[in-house]
Every structure is written in structure tokens, then in C-alpha cells.
Enzyme design. Sequence first.
Site, PDB file in Angstrom:
ATOM      1  N   SER A  26       9.908 -14.098  -7.423  1.00  0.00           N
ATOM      2  CA  SER A  26      11.015 -13.265  -7.912  1.00  0.00           C
ATOM      3  C   SER A  26      11.306 -13.543  -9.380  1.00  0.00           C
ATOM      4  O   SER A  26      11.522 -12.626 -10.178  1.00  0.00           O
ATOM      5  CB  SER A  26      12.294 -13.570  -7.121  1.00  0.00           C
ATOM      6  N   ARG A  30      10.808 -11.240 -12.990  1.00  0.00           N
ATOM      7  CA  ARG A  30      11.941 -11.040 -13.903  1.00  0.00           C
ATOM      8  C   ARG A  30      11.643 -11.611 -15.287  1.00  0.00           C
ATOM      9  O   ARG A  30      12.081 -11.071 -16.306  1.00  0.00           O
ATOM     10  CB  ARG A  30      13.207 -11.675 -13.299  1.00  0.00           C
ATOM     11  N   ARG A 125       6.922   2.275   1.869  1.00  0.00           N
ATOM     12  CA  ARG A 125       8.210   1.557   1.880  1.00  0.00           C
ATOM     13  C   ARG A 125       9.327   2.416   1.290  1.00  0.00           C
ATOM     14  O   ARG A 125       9.105   3.249   0.430  1.00  0.00           O
ATOM     15  CB  ARG A 125       8.050   0.220   1.150  1.00  0.00           C
ATOM     16  N   SER A 169      20.467  -6.268  -0.596  1.00  0.00           N
ATOM     17  CA  SER A 169      19.153  -6.287  -1.251  1.00  0.00           C
ATOM     18  C   SER A 169      19.273  -6.649  -2.726  1.00  0.00           C
ATOM     19  O   SER A 169      19.923  -5.946  -3.507  1.00  0.00           O
ATOM     20  CB  SER A 169      18.491  -4.910  -1.117  1.00  0.00           C
ATOM     21  N   GLN A 171      16.775  -6.540  -4.682  1.00  0.00           N
ATOM     22  CA  GLN A 171      15.944  -5.591  -5.441  1.00  0.00           C
ATOM     23  C   GLN A 171      16.774  -4.393  -5.883  1.00  0.00           C
ATOM     24  O   GLN A 171      16.637  -3.927  -7.015  1.00  0.00           O
ATOM     25  CB  GLN A 171      14.756  -5.139  -4.592  1.00  0.00           C
ATOM     26  N   ASP A 317      12.642 -13.615   3.357  1.00  0.00           N
ATOM     27  CA  ASP A 317      11.167 -13.644   3.329  1.00  0.00           C
ATOM     28  C   ASP A 317      10.577 -14.731   4.222  1.00  0.00           C
ATOM     29  O   ASP A 317       9.360 -14.804   4.374  1.00  0.00           O
ATOM     30  CB  ASP A 317      10.675 -13.859   1.889  1.00  0.00           C
ATOM     31  N   ARG A 348       7.713  -6.446   9.920  1.00  0.00           N
ATOM     32  CA  ARG A 348       7.505  -7.860  10.271  1.00  0.00           C
ATOM     33  C   ARG A 348       7.997  -8.225  11.670  1.00  0.00           C
ATOM     34  O   ARG A 348       7.550  -9.234  12.234  1.00  0.00           O
ATOM     35  CB  ARG A 348       8.135  -8.769   9.210  1.00  0.00           C
ATOM     36  N   ARG A 389       2.570 -12.700   4.184  1.00  0.00           N
ATOM     37  CA  ARG A 389       3.382 -13.733   4.855  1.00  0.00           C
ATOM     38  C   ARG A 389       3.068 -13.828   6.353  1.00  0.00           C
ATOM     39  O   ARG A 389       3.214 -14.894   6.954  1.00  0.00           O
ATOM     40  CB  ARG A 389       4.870 -13.486   4.617  1.00  0.00           C
TER      41      ARG A 389
HETATM   42  C1  S3P Z   1      13.296  -9.909  -3.820  1.00  0.00           C
HETATM   43  C2  S3P Z   1      14.257  -9.532  -2.937  1.00  0.00           C
HETATM   44  C3  S3P Z   1      14.019  -9.409  -1.496  1.00  0.00           C
HETATM   45  C4  S3P Z   1      12.747 -10.119  -1.059  1.00  0.00           C
HETATM   46  C5  S3P Z   1      11.609  -9.843  -1.989  1.00  0.00           C
HETATM   47  C6  S3P Z   1      11.938 -10.287  -3.394  1.00  0.00           C
HETATM   48  C7  S3P Z   1      13.618  -9.963  -5.259  1.00  0.00           C
HETATM   49  O1  S3P Z   1      13.870  -8.040  -1.172  1.00  0.00           O
HETATM   50  O2  S3P Z   1      12.406  -9.734   0.248  1.00  0.00           O
HETATM   51  O3  S3P Z   1      10.441 -10.525  -1.560  1.00  0.00           O
HETATM   52  O4  S3P Z   1      12.829 -10.533  -6.026  1.00  0.00           O
HETATM   53  O5  S3P Z   1      14.680  -9.456  -5.638  1.00  0.00           O
HETATM   54  P1  S3P Z   1      15.148  -7.111  -0.790  1.00  0.00           P
HETATM   55  O6  S3P Z   1      15.973  -7.032  -1.996  1.00  0.00           O
HETATM   56  O7  S3P Z   1      14.555  -5.794  -0.412  1.00  0.00           O
HETATM   57  O8  S3P Z   1      15.807  -7.817   0.353  1.00  0.00           O
END
Ligand code: S3P
Length: 434
Positions: A26, A30, A125, A169, A171, A317, A348, A389
Site C-alpha cells: 500500500s 502511494r 472488480r 475502504s 482505496q 487482506d 475469497r 493470497r
Molecule cells: C488497500 C486497501 C484495501 C486492501 C488492499 C490495499 C490500500 O482495499 O484490501 O489490498 O492500499 O488502500 P479496500 O480499500 O478495497 O478495502
Amino acid sequence: MISSNNLLVNKSNPFLGTIIIPGDKSISHRSVILGSLADGKLTVSNFLNSEDCLCTVSAMQQLGAQIDIDNTSLSINGMGLTQLKAPKNVIDAGNSGTLIRLLSGVLATQNFDSIITGDSSLKKRPMRRIIEPLSDCGAYISSENYMAPLNIQGNANLKPINYQQKIASAQIKSCLMLTSLFIDGTSYFKENITTRDHTENMLEHFNYKITRSDNCSSIIGRQVLTAKDIVIGSDISSAAFFIVATLITKGSRITLPNININKYRIGIIQVLKKMGANINISNERLESNELIGDLDVSSSKLKAINLDGSIISTLIDEFPILFIACSVASGTSKISGIEELRHKESDRIKSMEEGLKAVGINVSSTNDSIEIEGSEIFGGKVNSFGDHRIAMSFAIAGLVSKKSITITDTKNIRTSFPSFVKIMREQGAEIYEI
Ligand code: S3P
């Protein structure tokens, strides 16, 4: 690096010594996106050199950033917030949900158009979760059924964002936070369940002023991101495979140095400890505005767990590998509130249920929960459905399985953890590419 697509793992000896885990995924994504948007030069150390993060590097290069890679070090010549260039080609996010969602937030606010897509898994997705809030502030994104490819018509004059979390989330939150950097005015973000805050931490690391409490923050757009070197901690999501390997193989004891222990990421440690795990964190320190520490883990007798509620997002995760721990724990574990697992690199809940049944574990599920009866893993053949995973979780299960476990479609391990098989072998695990 994995060349073959299938793995076979036999029961193996204890894990001992120190294991070096690669950088956090992550934070690596970034560091490339925000580093490219910063003013000035910076280096990134302990970058995760994996397929997902390399897609982010090429995406930002397509947008005009100058980035040099030397193994796990990056040199970035940041171009500031106003110098992005129109990409000449479609941007390929590969297998990475983080890349497509975060970068769409940037692309939506540019004065050029772009298209972003991904591999066959990513194209299935859900993207409605970012398309709708971006559209609410004036973005134009068209797609078929809210899935990639996303056709983004840039609009450099978006309205400030008022984000009220619907899905827990990071993300989605981070997508919109990146958008807010380009918007004139103040954007507001409110979460009911707080998710990982790496974007916020990195903005602050770059001296970008944000106002924040535990679950609310506000961001004034169009400030300067001041370039500053970044040292990335090792990825707790990758460490989790070796934590569980150590816990379940008798006589094991390992140290995992420099693990990122951001408070919104350590659910796996808290849950495993509740199950009876011997895990100790020491030497906690701040590195590039993120908390890191060293973990000591030794094999433990695990008992079943019941889980639900806000802890879920702090180990989102790690469920596949947690399910392996539950499979050898005493008693039946019930984990609820995990519908989001159906929208990851594979479904999953389904992938794990099928795989666990194939190796002799009793499992049942509903749309958003799973029940796993702890017993002995017998062995068999498991489909990972191309999900890194799932593949690594069953490789760890093979270490304690009565007979071998064969896992198919494992090449995507390289998206997040290219050195996984090498580390397994260094630990003496009997793991074969077949
Ligand atoms: C992530 C947020 C998570 C995680 C992903 C990485 C991120 O996803 O599952 O592997 O880097 O912000 P979600 O925001 O969809 O939960």
C-alpha cells in the site's frame, strides 16, 4: 521469481531465525503516486519491487514522472501538482485494485482524457464505489457496468468532496483524497469505520497540511507537496504468511524486523493473539511518519475465534491466511461481516471454502460469513483462482498437511511477494514448482 504456474508443498521442518519481508505494498503505491506529485527530488527505500507496484511506476512514467528503479530503491524527480502530461497509451493497472482506484482519483481532475484498465481479474472488480463519488463532484467517467476499462474525461474544475463512508475502504477514501489535492477549496472525509491511513500519513510526511481526528479529516486543495525521502516498512500482509507458518509448525521461532505496524493494519496480530499466539512486538519507532517494529513469533497452540465488526477492516487482506490458522485451531471459528472479501482479486470466501474443503476441512459459508471447523489438514489439490493470497495461504497450509498440497494458477504471487518461494526454501520448506 515463480516461473511455473503450480506449486507443490510437503510437510516441512520448523521455521527458525530471521526473515526479511519486502516493503509494504500500500505504501509503495502511494510513494510513487505522491512522490511524483511532490515538488523536488526524493528517494524511496525498501520499495516493493513487485508486479503491482511496477505497474504504478509505469503509470506515473506515462504521466510524465521521472522515476529510476534500482532493485528496491527509487529515485523520483517529482513534477508537482500541475505538470502531469496526457498519457499516450491506455494505462494498464495489471492486477492492482489499489492502482486503478487511487490513480482514477488523480486522472479525473486533469485537463486531459485518459483510459485505465487492468487484467481479467481487475476487469471484474467493482468500480462504481469510486465512479459515483467522483461523479458527484463533477467528474466524467464512463465504463461498462461500472467496471474497467474506465474512460476518464478530465475535468480540472471539480467541486470539493464531502465523503461519507458507505463501504469501509481505504482505496475509496484515498482515491478521493488524491482528487481533493487538485480541487480549489476544502474537502471533507468521514468514516464510520476507520481504514488504513497511509495516504494521510504520507501527505503529512510531505508537509501537506491536513486536519484530522480518528475518523474525520479535511483537506484544502492545491497546496505544495514538499519532496522528502521515504523509507518504507515491511509489509504486515506478507509477514502474516510467515507468522502463521511459525505458529502452526511445532518448534518454530522467528523474528521479523521492521514491520509496518500502522494501527489500522495490525488486526491480524490482535486476532492471532486472542487465539493464543505467542507474538511480541518490540523496538517500536516512527519511520517516514509510519509506525514500525520488530516481531518475535513462536509456535503456539491456537484456539478458535469469533469475529465481527470494525476489526474486520484492520485485517482485510489477511483472512485467507487466518482461515488456515482457524483450520488447525481447536474448535469452530465463525467470522462474519466479510462480504468485501467477495470483491478482492478473487471471491475469497468462495476460493478459500473450495480450497479448504479440497484439503479435508469442514467449512460452510453465507454471503458474508464463514464457519471453519478446526481439525487436521489432509492434503489435496487446490485452485488459487489466480489470487496471490489464496496461493500463498495454501502453500503455508502444506507445511502442516498430512499429505502434500498442490496449488494451481499461482503465478500472481509475483504481484505482491516475488520472494515468497525463495524465503520458504531458505527456511527449508519442501516447496516445488511443478
Ligand atoms: C488497500 C486497501 C484495501 C486492501 C488492499 C490495499 C490500500 O482495499 O484490501 O489490498 O492500499 O488502500 P479496500 O480499500 O478495497 O478495502
